[in-house]
Structures are given as structure tokens and as C-alpha cells.
Design a protein around this motif. Structure first.
Motif, mmCIF file in Angstrom:
data_model
loop_
_atom_site.group_PDB
_atom_site.id
_atom_site.type_symbol
_atom_site.label_atom_id
_atom_site.label_comp_id
_atom_site.label_asym_id
_atom_site.label_seq_id
_atom_site.Cartn_x
_atom_site.Cartn_y
_atom_site.Cartn_z
ATOM 1 N N PHE A 140 -2.285 -8.719 11.126
ATOM 2 C CA PHE A 140 -1.822 -9.654 10.077
ATOM 3 C C PHE A 140 -0.997 -9.144 8.981
ATOM 4 N N MET A 141 -1.267 -7.781 8.284
ATOM 5 C CA MET A 141 -0.823 -7.256 7.191
ATOM 6 C C MET A 141 0.437 -6.669 7.857
ATOM 7 N N LEU A 142 0.203 -5.978 9.054
ATOM 8 C CA LEU A 142 1.470 -5.338 9.483
ATOM 9 C C LEU A 142 2.481 -6.260 9.766
ATOM 10 N N THR A 143 2.179 -7.692 10.151
ATOM 11 C CA THR A 143 3.096 -8.454 10.651
ATOM 12 C C THR A 143 3.780 -9.115 9.194
ATOM 13 N N LEU A 144 3.173 -9.166 7.910
ATOM 14 C CA LEU A 144 3.745 -9.697 6.951
ATOM 15 C C LEU A 144 4.589 -8.549 6.138
ATOM 16 N N ILE A 145 4.058 -7.135 6.318
ATOM 17 C CA ILE A 145 5.067 -6.371 6.075
ATOM 18 C C ILE A 145 6.137 -6.009 6.595
ATOM 19 N N ALA A 146 6.052 -6.235 7.926
ATOM 20 C CA ALA A 146 7.591 -6.294 8.801
ATOM 21 C C ALA A 146 8.288 -7.496 8.576
ATOM 22 N N THR A 147 7.615 -8.489 8.005
ATOM 23 C CA THR A 147 8.536 -9.519 7.453
ATOM 24 C C THR A 147 9.174 -9.656 6.461
ATOM 25 N N GLU A 154 11.492 -5.237 -0.569
ATOM 26 C CA GLU A 154 10.845 -3.721 -0.366
ATOM 27 C C GLU A 154 9.487 -4.092 -0.065
ATOM 28 N N PRO A 155 8.749 -3.613 1.176
ATOM 29 C CA PRO A 155 7.712 -4.071 1.617
ATOM 30 C C PRO A 155 6.383 -3.550 0.509
ATOM 31 N N GLN A 156 6.722 -2.218 -0.031
ATOM 32 C CA GLN A 156 5.755 -1.573 -0.960
ATOM 33 C C GLN A 156 5.621 -2.569 -2.196
ATOM 34 N N ALA A 157 6.834 -2.600 -2.875
ATOM 35 C CA ALA A 157 6.872 -3.649 -4.090
ATOM 36 C C ALA A 157 6.281 -4.968 -3.939
ATOM 37 N N TRP A 158 6.473 -5.564 -2.747
ATOM 38 C CA TRP A 158 6.061 -6.930 -2.462
ATOM 39 C C TRP A 158 4.446 -6.801 -2.406
ATOM 40 N N LEU A 159 4.004 -5.830 -1.445
ATOM 41 C CA LEU A 159 2.545 -5.567 -1.369
ATOM 42 C C LEU A 159 1.959 -5.463 -2.537
ATOM 43 N N ALA A 160 2.287 -4.531 -3.537
ATOM 44 C CA ALA A 160 1.615 -4.098 -4.656
ATOM 45 C C ALA A 160 1.613 -5.316 -5.581
ATOM 46 N N ASP A 161 2.629 -6.198 -5.850
ATOM 47 C CA ASP A 161 2.716 -7.517 -6.658
ATOM 48 C C ASP A 161 1.772 -8.508 -6.241
ATOM 49 N N VAL A 162 1.682 -8.466 -4.818
ATOM 50 C CA VAL A 162 0.879 -9.668 -4.177
ATOM 51 C C VAL A 162 -0.713 -9.204 -4.472
ATOM 52 N N LEU A 163 -0.885 -7.914 -4.136
ATOM 53 C CA LEU A 163 -2.123 -7.392 -4.381
ATOM 54 C C LEU A 163 -2.618 -7.643 -5.964
ATOM 55 N N ASP A 164 -1.958 -7.487 -6.600
ATOM 56 C CA ASP A 164 -2.169 -7.689 -8.249
ATOM 57 C C ASP A 164 -2.242 -9.110 -8.589
ATOM 58 N N ARG A 165 -1.365 -9.970 -8.028
ATOM 59 C CA ARG A 165 -1.524 -11.457 -8.459
ATOM 60 C C ARG A 165 -2.291 -12.419 -7.420
ATOM 61 N N ILE A 166 -2.786 -11.885 -6.482
ATOM 62 C CA ILE A 166 -3.517 -12.814 -5.397
ATOM 63 C C ILE A 166 -4.849 -13.343 -5.939
ATOM 64 N N ALA A 167 -5.388 -12.562 -6.554
ATOM 65 C CA ALA A 167 -6.753 -13.213 -7.277
ATOM 66 C C ALA A 167 -6.662 -14.159 -8.326
ATOM 67 N N ASP A 168 -5.440 -14.265 -8.924
ATOM 68 C CA ASP A 168 -5.285 -15.365 -9.993
ATOM 69 C C ASP A 168 -4.519 -16.395 -9.461
ATOM 70 N N THR A 169 -4.050 -16.261 -8.464
ATOM 71 C CA THR A 169 -3.181 -17.505 -7.591
ATOM 72 C C THR A 169 -4.207 -18.467 -7.302
ATOM 73 N N PRO A 170 -3.658 -19.610 -7.399
ATOM 74 C CA PRO A 170 -4.730 -20.651 -6.783
ATOM 75 C C PRO A 170 -4.413 -20.867 -5.357
ATOM 76 N N GLN A 171 -5.440 -21.234 -4.511
ATOM 77 C CA GLN A 171 -5.242 -21.155 -2.980
ATOM 78 C C GLN A 171 -3.971 -22.159 -2.679
ATOM 79 N N SER A 172 -3.958 -23.327 -3.375
ATOM 80 C CA SER A 172 -2.645 -24.244 -2.995
ATOM 81 C C SER A 172 -1.492 -23.627 -3.247
ATOM 82 N N ARG A 173 -1.435 -22.612 -3.974
ATOM 83 C CA ARG A 173 0.108 -21.884 -4.062
ATOM 84 C C ARG A 173 -0.005 -20.322 -3.524
#
Length: 194
Positions: A140-147, A154-173
Motif C-alpha cells: 500500500f505504501m509503495l503504491t502511494l509513494i509511486a503514485t 516529491e514523495p518524501q515531502a508528501w509522506l512527511a507532511d501526511v505523517l505529520d497531519r494524518i492524526a489530526d485529519t478527520p476520517q471523512s477528509r
């Protein structure tokens, strides 16, 4: 398979041990090459322009190819190598012709092959994911990174931002964090907080 059955250069290298060139395979390659010629011409156009040109130019060539192939296939033994190549292509015809219904789709899978090249090179490393569940998560992670790459992210910037924000993001978003919807934290932090 058509290309292998029609490979004149390979047959010449093999000499007397080479299988004979299949005239039907050679004809199929020539007809398929017309589609590739059209694709080379429309390369670089917008998806809408590619779709319009494909519908104007590729669909008639594709229809002619299918009719020719079905006619020739009916004359062949099921054991003939070229018949097997035709059967393979005809059973997957809808998938092969899908590029004429959507301008974003490529005639080949070369872009996808290039995207997964890094994964193929690291294949032995992925054998040790720990468990089936770990392997699924890795996939799953490799698919998202390759996407991220085809979406100009930039996959590394995207992943770092997502990991930083995912806990505060409502499931619906959570969909907003996917690579094709993602915006950097500055603009999207306001949306998540709202």
C-alpha cells in the motif's frame, strides 16, 4: 508474441535453427505499428486533444485490426503459434482498446513499468516484510509513494507532511491527503482546521 514471431533480425541470427517468420504475425505488427505511429504524433497533447485525435484516427485502424484478426484467426488451427497470439490479444481486446475512450490512458504500459523499476530492483528486500499483513502494508505504501511522482509531488515531502497531519485529519477528509488531492500543509492546514 506477434513481435517475437515476426522478428526477422532474430531469425537471421539463429540461422537454420530459427523458426520461420510468420507472415500473419508480420502483418499484425505492421497494423499495430500504425497505432503506435498515431500515438507518437499525439504525444504531448492534452488528454482532450489526444482523445479527439484517437477517436478520429485510431478507432478506424483498431476496428480494421480487430476485423482482420478475427477473420484470420478463424482460418487457423488452434495450435498455431500465431493463433495463440491472436487469442491472447482478442480475449483482452477491451483492455487493449481502452486508450481510445480516455485521453489520459497510454497505448503502452511503459510509464507504469518505469514507475515500478525501483521496486523490481529491490524485490529481494521486500521478501522480508515480517508477515502477510506487513507485506500488504508495504505494498500500500509503495503504491502511494509511486503514485506521487506522476502527480508531480516529491514523495518524501508528501509522506512527511501526511505523517505529520494524518492524526489530526478527520476520517471523512483522509482523501485530501492522497497524492492526487494533496496540497502542502500551509494551504490544507486551514481546510483541515475548518
Amino acid at each position: 508474441k506477434f513481435f517475437e514471431l515476426a522478428d526477422i533480425a532474430r531469425s537471421a541470427r539463429r540461422g537454420k535453427t530459427a523458426a520461420p517468420i510468420s507472415p500473419l504475425a508480420l502483418e499484425a505488427v505492421k497494423r499495430i505499428d500504425v497505432l503506435f505511429d498515431i500515438e507518437r504524433e499525439v504525444n504531448g497533447y492534452s488528454a482532450e486533444e489526444r482523445l479527439a485525435l484517437r477517436q478520429e484516427r485510431s478507432i478506424p485502424v483498431l476496428a480494421d485490426l480487430e476485423n482482420w484478426m478475427r477473420t484470420e484467426r478463424a482460418r487457423l488451427s488452434r495450435h498455431a503459434p500465431v493463433a495463440k497470439a491472436m487469442d491472447y490479444m482478442l480475449t483482452r481486446w477491451e483492455g487493449f482498446a481502452r486508450f481510445t475512450a480516455d485521453g489520459r490512458i497510454c497505448l503502452t504500459n511503459n510509464a507504469a513499468e518505469r514507475a515500478i523499476r525501483g521496486l523490481a530492483l529491490g524485490r529481494k528486500s521486500w521478501l522480508f516484510a515480517g508477515s502477510d499483513r506487513g507485506a500488504d502494508r508495504c505494498a500500500f505504501m509503495l503504491t502511494l509513494i509511486a503514485t506521487a511522482r506522476p502527480n508531480d509531488i516529491e514523495p518524501q515531502a508528501w509522506l512527511a507532511d501526511v505523517l505529520d497531519r494524518i492524526a489530526d485529519t478527520p476520517q471523512s477528509r483522509l482523501g485530501e491527503l492522497l497524492p492526487w488531492n494533496w496540497a502542502t500543509g500551509d494551504a490544507s492546514d486551514e481546510r483541515v482546521a475548518a
